[in-house]
Design a protein around this motif. Structure first.
Motif, PDB file in Angstrom:
ATOM      1  N   ARG A  93      -6.643   2.851  -6.398  1.00 43.08           N
ATOM      2  CA  ARG A  93      -5.775   3.960  -5.988  1.00 43.08           C
ATOM      3  C   ARG A  93      -6.265   4.572  -4.675  1.00 43.08           C
ATOM      4  NH1 ARG A  93      -4.658   8.857 -10.094  1.00 43.08           N
ATOM      5  NH2 ARG A  93      -3.702   7.098 -11.210  1.00 43.08           N
ATOM      6  N   THR A  94      -7.584   4.693  -4.548  1.00 40.08           N
ATOM      7  CA  THR A  94      -8.145   5.221  -3.302  1.00 40.08           C
ATOM      8  C   THR A  94      -7.828   4.305  -2.130  1.00 40.08           C
ATOM      9  OG1 THR A  94      -9.960   6.274  -4.495  1.00 40.08           O
ATOM     10  CG2 THR A  94     -10.257   5.953  -2.132  1.00 40.08           C
ATOM     11  N   GLY A  95      -7.982   3.001  -2.352  1.00 32.77           N
ATOM     12  CA  GLY A  95      -7.674   2.030  -1.302  1.00 32.77           C
ATOM     13  C   GLY A  95      -6.216   2.081  -0.912  1.00 32.77           C
ATOM     14  N   ALA A  96      -5.339   2.199  -1.914  1.00 36.87           N
ATOM     15  CA  ALA A  96      -3.898   2.276  -1.642  1.00 36.87           C
ATOM     16  C   ALA A  96      -3.564   3.539  -0.853  1.00 36.87           C
ATOM     17  CB  ALA A  96      -3.112   2.247  -2.954  1.00 36.87           C
ATOM     18  N   THR A  97      -4.225   4.636  -1.181  1.00 38.99           N
ATOM     19  CA  THR A  97      -3.996   5.897  -0.466  1.00 38.99           C
ATOM     20  C   THR A  97      -4.403   5.771   0.999  1.00 38.99           C
ATOM     21  OG1 THR A  97      -4.380   7.178  -2.483  1.00 38.99           O
ATOM     22  CG2 THR A  97      -4.561   8.353  -0.388  1.00 38.99           C
ATOM     23  N   VAL A  98      -5.569   5.151   1.221  1.00 36.01           N
ATOM     24  CA  VAL A  98      -6.048   4.952   2.596  1.00 36.01           C
ATOM     25  C   VAL A  98      -5.083   4.052   3.379  1.00 36.01           C
ATOM     26  CG1 VAL A  98      -7.876   3.937   4.013  1.00 36.01           C
ATOM     27  CG2 VAL A  98      -8.462   5.333   2.014  1.00 36.01           C
ATOM     28  N   LEU A  99      -4.657   2.957   2.763  1.00 36.55           N
ATOM     29  CA  LEU A  99      -3.739   2.034   3.427  1.00 36.55           C
ATOM     30  C   LEU A  99      -2.408   2.713   3.754  1.00 36.55           C
ATOM     31  CD1 LEU A  99      -4.318  -1.303   1.464  1.00 36.55           C
ATOM     32  CD2 LEU A  99      -4.883  -0.843   3.858  1.00 36.55           C
ATOM     33  N   ALA A 100      -1.879   3.477   2.794  1.00 32.84           N
ATOM     34  CA  ALA A 100      -0.619   4.178   3.028  1.00 32.84           C
ATOM     35  C   ALA A 100      -0.762   5.156   4.189  1.00 32.84           C
ATOM     36  CB  ALA A 100      -0.186   4.916   1.761  1.00 32.84           C
ATOM     37  N   THR A 101      -1.885   5.874   4.219  1.00 30.05           N
ATOM     38  CA  THR A 101      -2.135   6.824   5.300  1.00 30.05           C
ATOM     39  C   THR A 101      -2.193   6.119   6.648  1.00 30.05           C
ATOM     40  OG1 THR A 101      -3.415   8.230   3.789  1.00 30.05           O
ATOM     41  CG2 THR A 101      -3.735   8.583   6.148  1.00 30.05           C
ATOM     42  N   VAL A 102      -2.913   5.005   6.706  1.00 26.16           N
ATOM     43  CA  VAL A 102      -3.056   4.248   7.959  1.00 26.16           C
ATOM     44  C   VAL A 102      -1.708   3.695   8.418  1.00 26.16           C
ATOM     45  CG1 VAL A 102      -4.047   2.165   8.985  1.00 26.16           C
ATOM     46  CG2 VAL A 102      -5.475   3.662   7.579  1.00 26.16           C
ATOM     47  N   CYS A 103      -0.948   3.111   7.493  1.00 22.60           N
ATOM     48  CA  CYS A 103       0.354   2.527   7.851  1.00 22.60           C
ATOM     49  C   CYS A 103       1.316   3.580   8.391  1.00 22.60           C
ATOM     50  CB  CYS A 103       0.975   1.829   6.642  1.00 22.60           C
ATOM     51  SG  CYS A 103       0.242   0.243   6.232  1.00 22.60           S
ATOM     52  N   ILE A 104       1.397   4.712   7.698  1.00 23.44           N
ATOM     53  CA  ILE A 104       2.317   5.770   8.130  1.00 23.44           C
ATOM     54  C   ILE A 104       1.897   6.319   9.487  1.00 23.44           C
ATOM     55  CG2 ILE A 104       3.161   8.094   7.611  1.00 23.44           C
ATOM     56  CD1 ILE A 104       2.952   7.381   4.649  1.00 23.44           C
ATOM     57  N   LEU A 105       0.603   6.545   9.649  1.00 25.63           N
ATOM     58  CA  LEU A 105       0.109   7.123  10.896  1.00 25.63           C
ATOM     59  C   LEU A 105       0.335   6.181  12.078  1.00 25.63           C
ATOM     60  CD1 LEU A 105      -1.193   9.656  11.952  1.00 25.63           C
ATOM     61  CD2 LEU A 105      -3.437   8.665  11.521  1.00 25.63           C
ATOM     62  N   ILE A 106      -0.018   4.898  11.920  1.00 30.02           N
ATOM     63  CA  ILE A 106       0.172   3.934  13.014  1.00 30.02           C
ATOM     64  C   ILE A 106       1.652   3.770  13.328  1.00 30.02           C
ATOM     65  CG2 ILE A 106      -0.059   1.508  13.692  1.00 30.02           C
ATOM     66  CD1 ILE A 106      -2.685   1.402  12.211  1.00 30.02           C
ATOM     67  N   ALA A 107       2.491   3.741  12.295  1.00 31.16           N
ATOM     68  CA  ALA A 107       3.937   3.576  12.508  1.00 31.16           C
ATOM     69  C   ALA A 107       4.490   4.724  13.338  1.00 31.16           C
ATOM     70  CB  ALA A 107       4.652   3.487  11.164  1.00 31.16           C
TER      71      ALA A 107
END
Length: 427
Positions: A104-118
């Motif tokens: 869940r922590t990894g998914a949260t980090v990935l979601a944050t990175v994807c949204i921010l870069i997008a």
């Protein structure tokens, strides 16, 4: 003098209209109920979901880097194409996270990175994109063209989200939610291809090969912050963004988790709201061209104030009021969205337009993101108190809406008594 009736200009405007529609579809898939459903599915809290939904404001901060791109004298077209393509690609990756073997922590980090870069990729070039594409639009009809372009996006977006919402709910009922996310990812991939083709069609052999360099940083600062009219526009932008993002990022999860609406029901609300916005776009565009972009912007603020006022009284028992909020919020964008850009042409020298938009959005975005962080803390505090405030049952979104309502009223007064009193030039 450019011939705005030439085939090249007409083709560019048509391609620009189509490109905005494709990009709008992606924006719809990466916001509100769709995004709230994904983030809830991977185990992200309501408060963090609201903050992630407001990452658009943080991305605005990176628009300041647009000044470096402008100073490098690079051509506008390839920069816009690369930025848009990368942005949409990362929105697609967002919906593939449920298929990855991460915690869940990894998914949260990935979601944050994807949204921010997008968002960063998109808003890094948004000011450049706006001026580049609008070079093919006649200045005296800019608001009307913006309205028509927006109407195309809204009408097609209504049909698009209705279909996607139905498909997602159907997968949900079958217990195959992840297939719904895969469907969205595939849709975004197709939209990325369509967006790329549309951008390629803007310009051509007679393209001016636009590059917007030529002004140093000292000259840019003098032409922007040295202009008191610009400083006032920045204050107006801050008030609008803070009022909006203090609350708006938490509305999607409010609809799904607290008011218990389905994704399809939320999309039906959005369709109704988009229809109202579509109806208002052309009249408000004509009004803004005739009187001023600032007055058109103020009308949008009136509607936004009404939206937040209604949401103060929205609970599960009165959950139908969220329909009024959604309709009024979307209607407000018919007055605020394009006029926010167009006002810059009225108060800033043309050679500083792109830089001014980038600086204004960056400062407003930083303040808007700070507001969303504050909103997250307020929401968490209310939830931890059992959804009560001073012993009164209340949702955090109601409290946030009250603050947003007051801030919009301040923005209305500032626009009427400060911005509208400024001297206007047409460029």
């Amino acid at each position: 003098m450019k011939d705005f009736h030439s085939p090249a200009c007409k083709r560019a405007r048509a391609a620009y209209t189509a490109q905005c529609a494709f990009q709008y579809f992606v924006t719809l898939l990466a916001a509100d109920a769709f995004l709230a459903k994904l983030l809830t599915y991977i185990g992200i809290s309501d408060a963090l979901t609201g903050i992630l939904s407001s990452f658009i404001t943080l991305a605005f901060v990176f628009e300041i880097l647009t000044l470096l791109i402008l100073h490098s004298r690079l051509r506008a077209k390839p920069i816009v194409i690369i930025g848009n393509t990368v942005s949409i690609f990362f929105f697609m990756l967002l919906y593939l996270i449920p298929f990855l073997p991460v915690s869940r922590t990894g998914a949260t980090v990935l979601a944050t990175v994807c949204i921010l870069i997008a968002y960063i990729s998109n808003y890094l070039i948004s000011a450049i994109s706006y001026r580049w594409a609008n070079a093919y639009v006649c200045p005296t009809g800019r608001a009307r063209f913006s309205a028509v372009k927006e109407m195309v996006s809204l009408f097609s977006g209504m049909l698009f989200t209705a279909i996607v919402g139905y498909v997602i709910d159907r997968f949900d009922r079958l217990g195959e939610t992840e297939k719904g996310f895969l469907f969205i990812a595939a849709a975004i991939l197709i939209l990325n291809i369509c967006n790329f083709v549309a951008l390629m069609m803007i310009g051509g052999r007679d393209d001016e090969q636009q590059s917007f360099g030529g002004t140093g940083f000292r000259e840019t600062l003098k032409g922007t912050f040295g202009n008191r009219y610009f400083r006032r526009l920045v204050i107006q932008q801050i008030l609008w963004y803070v009022a909006t993002y203090l609350t708006f990022g938490f509305i999607g999860v409010f609809k799904i988790n607290d008011l218990l609406y389905s994704v399809l029901a939320v999309q039906i609300m959005n369709i109704a709201a988009s229809l109202i916005r579509l109806i208002l776009s052309a009249p408000l565009g004509r009004f803004s061209d005739r009187y001023s972009y600032a007055k058109g912007f103020r009308i949008g603020l009136y509607l936004l104030a009404c939206a937040f006022f209604i949401n103060i009284f929205t609970t599960y028992e009165t959950r139908f009021l969220i329909i009024g909020f959604t309709v009024l919020y979307q209607a407000s964008l018919a007055g605020t969205n394009q006029n926010s850009f167009n006002m810059t042409y009225h108060y800033i020298q043309e050679k500083y337009i792109t830089q001014a938009i980038a600086i204004k959005d960056s400062i407003g975005g930083l303040c808007g993101f700070a507001a969303s962080l504050l909103g997250g803390k307020i929401l968490t505090a209310v939830q931890q108190n059992g959804n009560c405030l001073f012993g009164i049952p209340v949702y955090g979104q109601q409290v946030l809406s009250a603050f947003s309502f007051l801030l919009v009223l301040v923005a209305v007064l500032f626009t009427k008594f400060v911005i509208e009193k400024q001297s206007v030039t047409v460029q």
